[in-house]
Design an enzyme around this catalytic site. Structure first.
Site, mmCIF file in Angstrom:
data_model
loop_
_atom_site.group_PDB
_atom_site.id
_atom_site.type_symbol
_atom_site.label_atom_id
_atom_site.label_comp_id
_atom_site.label_asym_id
_atom_site.label_seq_id
_atom_site.Cartn_x
_atom_site.Cartn_y
_atom_site.Cartn_z
ATOM 1 N N HIS A 113 81.255 -8.668 -31.536
ATOM 2 C CA HIS A 113 81.262 -9.104 -30.169
ATOM 3 C C HIS A 113 79.910 -8.532 -29.728
ATOM 4 C CE1 HIS A 113 85.091 -10.485 -30.348
ATOM 5 N NE2 HIS A 113 85.742 -9.454 -30.422
ATOM 6 N N ARG A 114 78.932 -8.491 -30.438
ATOM 7 C CA ARG A 114 77.553 -7.975 -30.332
ATOM 8 C C ARG A 114 77.413 -6.305 -29.486
ATOM 9 N NH1 ARG A 114 73.784 -10.748 -31.334
ATOM 10 N NH2 ARG A 114 72.201 -9.944 -29.914
#
Length: 192
Positions: free
Chosen positions: A170-171
């Site tokens: 999710h970065r």
């Protein structure tokens, strides 16, 4: 967890050498000329210790001319299979003559001859001209060791900033930053 960025780098490099399919020592080198115009290219790391990161090149090439005008540079290692990268920023200094000679002697003979034949980064009329210059170098040094050309040497990037980046889902990446502080390093984290 290690708190010396050179130790962390050495560990990550060993891991990359085990899994990267091609050139785990490849690094992007970014330089800028005296006017600040940036340029980036891939080079190979040829040495690393607590003094810095070493690469070799024709010192009359664009990167060599950039470094003569502006001794600051940045490196980027990107190991896609590990989902990691390392950013290095620092001042660049030439390696000493003995170190350059010793490394040059380990290169393949064809690479040594190529260093004599190439006016790296300068315009070339035809490939045939380069091949002719290579053949001349080969004939010149037939039966003898190939000495290091005077226009070929190495540089050491002496880091003042090293960042270790780990990809996360999710970065929500992990970024660990080391900044030179006197004889040691100050460590912190960066937002992803």
């Amino acid at each position: 967890m290690a708190d010396d960025p050179h130790e962390i780098f050495a560990q990550w490099l060993v891991e990359a050498q085990a899994v990267e399919p091609n050139d785990p020592t490849a690094m992007a080198l970014a330089t800028a000329d005296g006017a600040g115009t940036p340029s980036a290219r891939m080079v190979l790391l040829k040495g690393h210790d607590d003094r810095g990161f070493v690469f070799y090149t024709n010192i009359e090439s664009r990167k060599g001319r950039d470094l003569a005008a502006n001794s600051q540079a940045a490196l980027l290692f990107h190991w896609k299979s590990l989902r990691r990268q390392i950013r290095v920023e620092g001042l660049v200094e030439p390696v000493d003559e003995g170190e350059a000679d010793a490394y040059f002697a380990t290169r393949a003979r064809d690479s040594q001859l190529g260093a004599w034949a190439s006016d790296q980064s300068r315009p070339l009329e035809t490939r045939a001209l380069f091949e002719e210059r290579y053949a001349q170098a080969k004939a010149r040094f037939e039966g003898s060791a190939v000495p290091r050309p005077p226009h070929w040497s190495g540089y050491r990037v002496v880091p003042h900033r090293i960042e270790f980046w780990n990809d996360r889902t999710h970065r929500l990446h992990e970024r660990r930053l080391f900044v030179k502080d006197g004889d040691g390093w100050r460590e912190g984290l960066l937002y992803p």
